[in-house]
Design a protein around this motif. Structure first.
Motif, PDB file in Angstrom:
ATOM      1  N   LYS A   1       0.826  -1.210   0.000  1.00 43.62           N
ATOM      2  CA  LYS A   1       0.000   0.000   0.000  1.00 43.62           C
ATOM      3  C   LYS A   1       0.863   1.263   0.000  1.00 43.62           C
ATOM      4  O   LYS A   1       1.853   1.325   0.727  1.00 43.62           O
ATOM      5  N   ALA A   2       0.462   2.256  -0.788  1.00 46.17           N
ATOM      6  CA  ALA A   2       1.273   3.479  -0.877  1.00 46.17           C
ATOM      7  C   ALA A   2       0.539   4.714  -0.366  1.00 46.17           C
ATOM      8  O   ALA A   2       1.116   5.789  -0.253  1.00 46.17           O
ATOM      9  N   LEU A   3      -0.777   4.565  -0.061  1.00 46.23           N
ATOM     10  CA  LEU A   3      -1.556   5.731   0.375  1.00 46.23           C
ATOM     11  C   LEU A   3      -2.064   5.560   1.799  1.00 46.23           C
ATOM     12  O   LEU A   3      -2.473   4.464   2.193  1.00 46.23           O
ATOM     13  N   VAL A   4      -2.069   6.654   2.547  1.00 42.24           N
ATOM     14  CA  VAL A   4      -2.560   6.624   3.927  1.00 42.24           C
ATOM     15  C   VAL A   4      -4.024   6.182   3.964  1.00 42.24           C
ATOM     16  O   VAL A   4      -4.435   5.426   4.834  1.00 42.24           O
ATOM     17  N   GLU A   5      -4.819   6.659   2.989  1.00 43.40           N
ATOM     18  CA  GLU A   5      -6.246   6.284   2.937  1.00 43.40           C
ATOM     19  C   GLU A   5      -6.425   4.773   2.853  1.00 43.40           C
ATOM     20  O   GLU A   5      -7.254   4.190   3.538  1.00 43.40           O
ATOM     21  N   ASP A   6      -5.627   4.135   1.972  1.00 46.86           N
ATOM     22  CA  ASP A   6      -5.690   2.668   1.823  1.00 46.86           C
ATOM     23  C   ASP A   6      -5.303   1.976   3.119  1.00 46.86           C
ATOM     24  O   ASP A   6      -5.881   0.964   3.502  1.00 46.86           O
ATOM     25  N   LEU A   7      -4.318   2.540   3.794  1.00 45.16           N
ATOM     26  CA  LEU A   7      -3.862   1.940   5.051  1.00 45.16           C
ATOM     27  C   LEU A   7      -4.921   2.065   6.143  1.00 45.16           C
ATOM     28  O   LEU A   7      -5.123   1.152   6.934  1.00 45.16           O
ATOM     29  N   LYS A   8      -5.628   3.206   6.168  1.00 45.13           N
ATOM     30  CA  LYS A   8      -6.711   3.389   7.157  1.00 45.13           C
ATOM     31  C   LYS A   8      -7.810   2.360   6.929  1.00 45.13           C
ATOM     32  O   LYS A   8      -8.361   1.783   7.863  1.00 45.13           O
ATOM     33  N   SER A   9      -8.138   2.162   5.663  1.00 46.91           N
ATOM     34  CA  SER A   9      -9.170   1.191   5.304  1.00 46.91           C
ATOM     35  C   SER A   9      -8.720  -0.222   5.689  1.00 46.91           C
ATOM     36  O   SER A   9      -9.488  -1.023   6.230  1.00 46.91           O
ATOM     37  N   LEU A  10      -7.448  -0.530   5.448  1.00 47.42           N
ATOM     38  CA  LEU A  10      -6.886  -1.839   5.804  1.00 47.42           C
ATOM     39  C   LEU A  10      -6.910  -2.034   7.319  1.00 47.42           C
ATOM     40  O   LEU A  10      -7.238  -3.109   7.815  1.00 47.42           O
ATOM     41  N   GLU A  11      -6.634  -0.951   8.049  1.00 47.70           N
ATOM     42  CA  GLU A  11      -6.633  -1.024   9.521  1.00 47.70           C
ATOM     43  C   GLU A  11      -7.999  -1.473  10.041  1.00 47.70           C
ATOM     44  O   GLU A  11      -8.109  -2.314  10.931  1.00 47.70           O
ATOM     45  N   LEU A  12      -9.070  -0.934   9.449  1.00 43.91           N
ATOM     46  CA  LEU A  12     -10.432  -1.326   9.862  1.00 43.91           C
ATOM     47  C   LEU A  12     -10.690  -2.800   9.567  1.00 43.91           C
ATOM     48  O   LEU A  12     -11.264  -3.518  10.384  1.00 43.91           O
ATOM     49  N   ASN A  13     -10.246  -3.250   8.370  1.00 44.35           N
ATOM     50  CA  ASN A  13     -10.401  -4.673   8.019  1.00 44.35           C
ATOM     51  C   ASN A  13      -9.669  -5.568   9.006  1.00 44.35           C
ATOM     52  O   ASN A  13     -10.176  -6.616   9.410  1.00 44.35           O
ATOM     53  N   ILE A  14      -8.469  -5.152   9.372  1.00 40.84           N
ATOM     54  CA  ILE A  14      -7.645  -5.941  10.304  1.00 40.84           C
ATOM     55  C   ILE A  14      -8.331  -6.033  11.665  1.00 40.84           C
ATOM     56  O   ILE A  14      -8.460  -7.116  12.237  1.00 40.84           O
ATOM     57  N   LEU A  15      -8.802  -4.888  12.180  1.00 35.12           N
ATOM     58  CA  LEU A  15      -9.494  -4.880  13.478  1.00 35.12           C
ATOM     59  C   LEU A  15     -10.687  -5.826  13.466  1.00 35.12           C
ATOM     60  O   LEU A  15     -10.865  -6.650  14.354  1.00 35.12           O
ATOM     61  N   GLN A  16     -11.501  -5.721  12.393  1.00 36.04           N
ATOM     62  CA  GLN A  16     -12.698  -6.566  12.267  1.00 36.04           C
ATOM     63  C   GLN A  16     -12.320  -8.045  12.227  1.00 36.04           C
ATOM     64  O   GLN A  16     -12.922  -8.875  12.902  1.00 36.04           O
ATOM     65  N   SER A  17     -11.301  -8.358  11.447  1.00 40.95           N
ATOM     66  CA  SER A  17     -10.859  -9.741  11.272  1.00 40.95           C
ATOM     67  C   SER A  17     -10.421 -10.364  12.604  1.00 40.95           C
ATOM     68  O   SER A  17     -10.821 -11.474  12.948  1.00 40.95           O
ATOM     69  N   PHE A  18      -9.612  -9.636  13.374  1.00 39.11           N
ATOM     70  CA  PHE A  18      -9.132 -10.169  14.654  1.00 39.11           C
ATOM     71  C   PHE A  18     -10.258 -10.221  15.692  1.00 39.11           C
ATOM     72  O   PHE A  18     -10.339 -11.167  16.471  1.00 39.11           O
ATOM     73  N   LEU A  19     -11.122  -9.222  15.699  1.00 41.13           N
ATOM     74  CA  LEU A  19     -12.244  -9.217  16.651  1.00 41.13           C
ATOM     75  C   LEU A  19     -13.173 -10.404  16.399  1.00 41.13           C
ATOM     76  O   LEU A  19     -13.652 -11.040  17.338  1.00 41.13           O
ATOM     77  N   ASP A  20     -13.414 -10.704  15.109  1.00 43.60           N
ATOM     78  CA  ASP A  20     -14.246 -11.871  14.761  1.00 43.60           C
ATOM     79  C   ASP A  20     -13.633 -13.149  15.317  1.00 43.60           C
ATOM     80  O   ASP A  20     -14.333 -14.014  15.823  1.00 43.60           O
ATOM     81  N   ARG A  21     -12.313 -13.249  15.206  1.00 44.85           N
ATOM     82  CA  ARG A  21     -11.639 -14.460  15.691  1.00 44.85           C
ATOM     83  C   ARG A  21     -11.708 -14.565  17.216  1.00 44.85           C
ATOM     84  O   ARG A  21     -11.914 -15.638  17.756  1.00 44.85           O
ATOM     85  N   ILE A  22     -11.551 -13.433  17.910  1.00 42.14           N
ATOM     86  CA  ILE A  22     -11.629 -13.444  19.381  1.00 42.14           C
ATOM     87  C   ILE A  22     -13.031 -13.883  19.809  1.00 42.14           C
ATOM     88  O   ILE A  22     -13.202 -14.688  20.713  1.00 42.14           O
ATOM     89  N   LYS A  23     -14.042 -13.361  19.103  1.00 48.43           N
ATOM     90  CA  LYS A  23     -15.436 -13.699  19.414  1.00 48.43           C
ATOM     91  C   LYS A  23     -15.684 -15.210  19.203  1.00 48.43           C
ATOM     92  O   LYS A  23     -16.324 -15.860  20.018  1.00 48.43           O
ATOM     93  N   LYS A  24     -15.125 -15.743  18.115  1.00 52.41           N
ATOM     94  CA  LYS A  24     -15.331 -17.164  17.814  1.00 52.41           C
ATOM     95  C   LYS A  24     -14.686 -18.060  18.861  1.00 52.41           C
ATOM     96  O   LYS A  24     -15.214 -19.116  19.188  1.00 52.41           O
ATOM     97  N   VAL A  25     -13.538 -17.645  19.395  1.00 54.75           N
ATOM     98  CA  VAL A  25     -12.847 -18.450  20.413  1.00 54.75           C
ATOM     99  C   VAL A  25     -13.748 -18.606  21.626  1.00 54.75           C
ATOM    100  O   VAL A  25     -13.852 -19.682  22.202  1.00 54.75           O
ATOM    101  N   ASP A  26     -14.410 -17.511  22.010  1.00 57.22           N
ATOM    102  CA  ASP A  26     -15.309 -17.561  23.171  1.00 57.22           C
ATOM    103  C   ASP A  26     -16.464 -18.537  22.960  1.00 57.22           C
ATOM    104  O   ASP A  26     -17.024 -19.061  23.907  1.00 57.22           O
ATOM    105  N   GLU A  27     -16.809 -18.759  21.681  1.00 58.53           N
ATOM    106  CA  GLU A  27     -17.953 -19.649  21.404  1.00 58.53           C
ATOM    107  C   GLU A  27     -17.517 -21.090  21.145  1.00 58.53           C
ATOM    108  O   GLU A  27     -18.336 -21.975  20.989  1.00 58.53           O
TER     109      GLU A  27
END
Length: 198
Positions: free
Chosen positions: A59-85
């Motif tokens: 990635k070369a743009l800050v905007e793309d990185l911000k968008s990627l950051e949200l995807n990353i947060l969502q992805s890890f949060l989903d996994r944490i939630k699944k572990v609890d279940e």
């Protein structure tokens, strides 16, 4: 958490691409550590962290990185939630899952997994299906489609590239499997997500 906020604010005040990348690398490492502490499969999380860290370098743009950051947060949060279940699994099923996560891009069959784990294929199949509620083949497809969804959302790879990357020998078979699990084809999935995102 305060340290993370400080890093984030610094990255936002000085929207330098390298600073943002370093901030996301730290975020990925911290989230990965939390997931493993919570009981996620270490191999799955390590592979996910490597994937995101390598991917963000393209990635070369800050905007793309911000968008990627949200995807990353969502992805890890989903996994944490699944572990609890998740229910407890026997060592054999844990080993089978670990092997599958480590070899998602290679050819995986019940026979090859059973040989690696030195157990009878029918026995492995029975125990796995009883504990997971799905067959090994179905489980492998579920994991591959999970990876495919990440690739569809955060890369511009063609369906052919994604299907090859995930060990499917044909794009049409990959599309069929994707549709049977997600209810829509990979093309529609990408379009729908991008429209919602836009």
């Amino acid at each position: 958490m305060e340290e993370y906020q400080a890093h984030r604010e610094k990255a936002l005040i000085n929207p330098d691409v390298r600073t943002m990348k370093n901030h996301i690398i730290r975020l990925v490492s911290e989230l990965g550590y939390i997931c493993i502490e919570k009981g996620s499969q270490q191999d799955e999380i390590t592979s996910l962290c490597d994937f995101y860290i390598n991917f963000l370098e393209s990635k070369a743009l800050v905007e793309d990185l911000k968008s990627l950051e949200l995807n990353i947060l969502q992805s890890f949060l989903d996994r944490i939630k699944k572990v609890d279940e998740q229910p407890f699994h026997s060592p054999l099923v844990e080993r089978a899952q670990k092997y599958i996560f480590q070899n998602l891009t290679k050819e995986l069959t019940l026979k090859s997994i059973a040989e690696t784990l030195k157990v009878n294929p029918n026995y492995l199949s029975g125990v796995f299906t009883k504990e997971k509620g799905v067959s090994i083949t179905h489980f492998i497809n579920q994991q591959r489609i999970k990876e495919a969804k990440e690739l569809l959302l955060i890369t511009q790879h063609s369906l052919m590239d994604i299907s090859t990357l995930l060990g499917y020998n044909s794009q049409s078979y990959f599309t069929r499997v994707f549709k049977s699990i997600e209810g829509i084809g990979p093309k529609e999935f990408r379009r729908k997500y991008q429209m919602e995102k836009g």
